[in-house]
Design an enzyme around this catalytic site. Structure first.
Site, short mmCIF file in Angstrom:
data_model
loop_
_atom_site.label_atom_id
_atom_site.label_comp_id
_atom_site.label_asym_id
_atom_site.label_seq_id
_atom_site.Cartn_x
_atom_site.Cartn_y
_atom_site.Cartn_z
N GLU A 200 -14.46 16.51 -3.40
CA GLU A 200 -13.02 16.55 -3.70
C GLU A 200 -12.26 17.51 -2.78
O GLU A 200 -11.40 18.28 -3.22
CB GLU A 200 -12.82 16.95 -5.17
CG GLU A 200 -13.34 15.91 -6.15
CD GLU A 200 -13.09 16.27 -7.60
OE1 GLU A 200 -12.73 15.36 -8.37
OE2 GLU A 200 -13.25 17.45 -7.96
N GLU B 208 -16.60 9.09 -9.46
CA GLU B 208 -16.60 9.77 -10.74
C GLU B 208 -15.69 9.02 -11.70
O GLU B 208 -14.47 9.12 -11.60
CB GLU B 208 -16.12 11.23 -10.62
CG GLU B 208 -17.09 12.14 -9.91
CD GLU B 208 -16.64 13.59 -9.95
OE1 GLU B 208 -15.71 13.91 -10.73
OE2 GLU B 208 -17.21 14.40 -9.19
#
Length: 635
Positions: A197, A271
């Site tokens: 991320e 995710e």
């Protein structure tokens, strides 16, 4: 178009949505059948569908972190994953556990990453490895070791030399270990994630290229991918690496954006958040099962691959929980449980989500799914009575030699642990005062301090309470501040500012305090063992003193079973079983029980030690199931 049937010898299949119906494609061999001499292609992203060994392949993945699950239960959890119809395991690698001190590495026992990969392969699961170095994961400092913060100029997650040198040293160890487990070497690892991320951080445009090269130069040859939420996709990519998206509610805009930046490439939700994490003083988050499964079904109908984060959350044992902060707001620490409202509960139980997902994933497998393994038995022991206690002050001789310092020194800069500083737990700062008045923390307490005068409790200093009034007294008096690192922030742009303890001056009547004696209270196994065997414990007939340690014995007659500890009447602290740190408890909730897995118990007498900060009860209770407190739906 009818379903094309394939041989039952094929272990994995993919259902691709086409005009007119579902086509079943044979996939690949079982991960344990891959030969080191194979010339078959690994995972590829050269068209709108992944391929593995040249055949269409859909990743049906789930996250289980080996460091959040007792090693004795790894196989149980992975078998339950396989029985749900998943074909791929994803896991992070926590740098802070593997390198607790600079150049002192640990890959043994609970941290045997190679053993975890071998187990996955033997059970027929492919692996996507997420080695960081930053992992987020609601884990202290996002998995980065706290000794990095000893450098006052540190710039985490950038190409600052102090950081890249440490990353290179860590990758020399971890990548060397995992490279032989790649698909091309006959292993189960079919993809590796580049950092985590980074688009939400994006402090250095050169950083992701550095991490990519760090992986390639150490022999990573499998598919590389990144993982970002929609906002991060624009800044988190790196040339030649497949981008994947993270979300919970179906994000059509993000999916469209992936199509635009990666035309004719497979799309993956790296995710899909199956639940959410909890914060102390908040409510227990739930994501309704029907809502969750509906999104997964839509992801699959659209032809995408998916990874469930989490499939099984596990537990933030010890002091490993992270903390949550938005912008400049005060951080709020995560609870000990990482149940996450995942399909498989903290203790490995099947949930409604599990059964609904199993039904869904069964449609994407040609062979019948394996039978679901049996659930671990539970036991609610009778309450155990506290037999002895020891005040914090009487335990200080069991700690390392204290530091004398004119000014406060933060945890990370303490000259302990081979000059790696203190990472976790508590630090006690003591000095002498000669008057009362207003004690002002100047917001330099990280994160929470119990304040004592002559070892009598005065109050708490934290992010909200910056001042306390101290009464006048005669002569010199001792002022003590027991400061807890409640968990470093794991996400956001304040990672460089996560030093703990006292990080600046504390003032009394606007004058900075000086001449401190500083005790490190990490509560590592060595200290707990010394505590356990010391002869200075007092009987419960003597006056109780908090903060302090409370000792009891749990007798297990028969094979140990999983259980949950309940502490009504206690306030805040930590529980140790046979020297194992189960994690923090706090009466403010939402979590009201601590998971005690049976592998950490043994038949006969088990030692229980509770460190309580403020209010102790005379007994410890047990339950057969968890209590995570009042619930709220994830927004």
């Amino acid at each position: 178009m009818p379903v094309v049937r394939v041989s039952l010898k094929q272990r994995y299949v993919l259902l691709c949505l086409t005009v007119g119906g579902l086509i079943v494609y044979p996939l690949t061999r079982h991960p344990s059948e891959v030969s080191r001499n194979t010339h078959m292609e690994g995972l590829r992203a050269n068209s709108s569908q992944f391929t593995l060994e040249g055949k269409p392949f859909r990743i049906l993945g789930g996250s289980i972190h080996y460091f959040r699950v007792p090693r004795a239960y790894w196989e149980d959890r992975l078998l339950k994953m396989k029985a749900c119809g998943l074909n791929t395991l994803t896991t992070y690698v926590p740098w802070n556990l593997h390198e607790p001190e600079r150049r002192k590495f640990n890959f043994k026992d609970q941290l045997d990453l190679e053993g975890y990969l071998q187990l996955a392969a033997s059970l027929g699961l492919w692996v996507i490895l997420r080695p960081g170095p930053y992992i987020c994961a609601e884990w202290d400092l996002g998995g980065l070791p706290s000794w990095l913060l000893r450098d006052e100029n540190m710039k985490l997650r950038t190409i600052y030399p102090g950081f890249t040198q440490a990353v290179n040293s860590f990758f020399d160890q971890v990548i060397t270990r995992v490279a032989p487990y790649q698909y091309s070497q006959g292993g189960p690892v079919i993809a590796v994630q580049v950092e985590n991320e980074y688009g939400s951080y994006a402090k250095d445009p050169q950083y992701m290229s550095f991490i990519k090269e760090a992986l390639l130069s150490r022999g990573i040859t499998e598919l590389l991918l990144t993982s970002d939420n929609q906002d991060g996709l624009k800044l988190g990519g790196v040339k030649g690496v497949l981008e994947a998206i993270n979300f919970q509610k179906l994000n059509l805009n993000g999916i469209t954006y992936l199509d635009e930046i990666q035309p004719q490439k497979p799309k993956m939700v790296m995710e899909f958040w199956s639940g959410w994490f909890d914060l102390w003083g908040d409510l227990h988050h739930q994501f309704p099962a029907d809502d969750m499964v509906a999104v997964v079904a839509e992801i699959l109908r659209s032809g995408m691959s998916v990874n469930l984060y989490m499939f099984h959350g596990g537990t933030n044992f010890g002091f490993m929980n992270g903390a949550f902060a938005i912008g400049t707001s005060a951080p709020k620490p995560m609870v000990t449980s990482y149940d996450y409202d995942a399909p498989l509960s903290e203790a490995g139980d099947y949930t409604t989500k599990y059964h609904l997902l199993r039904n869904l994933f069964s449609r994407y497998n040609t062979e019948p799914l394996p039978e679901v393994p049996s659930v671990q038995e539970r036991r609610a022991h009778q309450p155990v009575v506290i037999q002895q206690h020891l005040s914090l002050w009487d335990s200080l001789h069991l700690t390392d030699k204290p530091l004398k310092s004119e000014r406060p020194v933060n945890m990370e800069r303490l000259p302990i642990n081979n000059n790696n500083g203190q990472s976790y737990g508590y630090t006690l700062y003591e000095t002498t005062i000669t008057s009362g008045g207003i004690l002002n923390s100047k917001n330099n307490i990280r994160d929470r301090a119990l304040v004592f005068v002559d070892r009598h409790f005065i109050g708490v200093l934290d992010y909200k309470t910056l001042e306390l009034a101290l009464l006048d007294g005669k002569g010199q008096r001792s002022l003590s501040l027991l400061v807890e690192n409640c968990g470093r922030v794991n996400y956001g742009k304040t990672l460089d500012e996560q030093q703990k303890g006292i990080v600046g001056d504390i003032e009394l009547n606007k004058r900075p305090l000086r001449d401190f004696v500083i005790h490190s209270l990490e509560m590592k196994p060595g200290f707990v063992n010394r505590l356990q065997s010391s002869g200075v414990w007092k009987s419960m007939r003597q006056k109780l003193s908090c903060p302090g340690f409370y000792q009891a014995r749990l007798y297990v007659n028969g094979p140990p079973r999983d259980t949950f500890i309940r502490l009504p009447g206690w306030n805040k602290g930590v529980v140790f079983i046979n020297g194992q740190n189960l994690g923090r408890y706090w009466s403010i909730g939402p979590q009201q029980t601590l998971y005690l897995p049976s592998p950490w118990l043994h038949k006969g007498t088990n030692q229980v030690i509770v460190f309580e900060e403020q209010e102790a009860d005379g007994k410890i209770q047990f339950a057969s199931g968890p209590d995570y407190g009042m619930t709220v739906d994830v927004q």
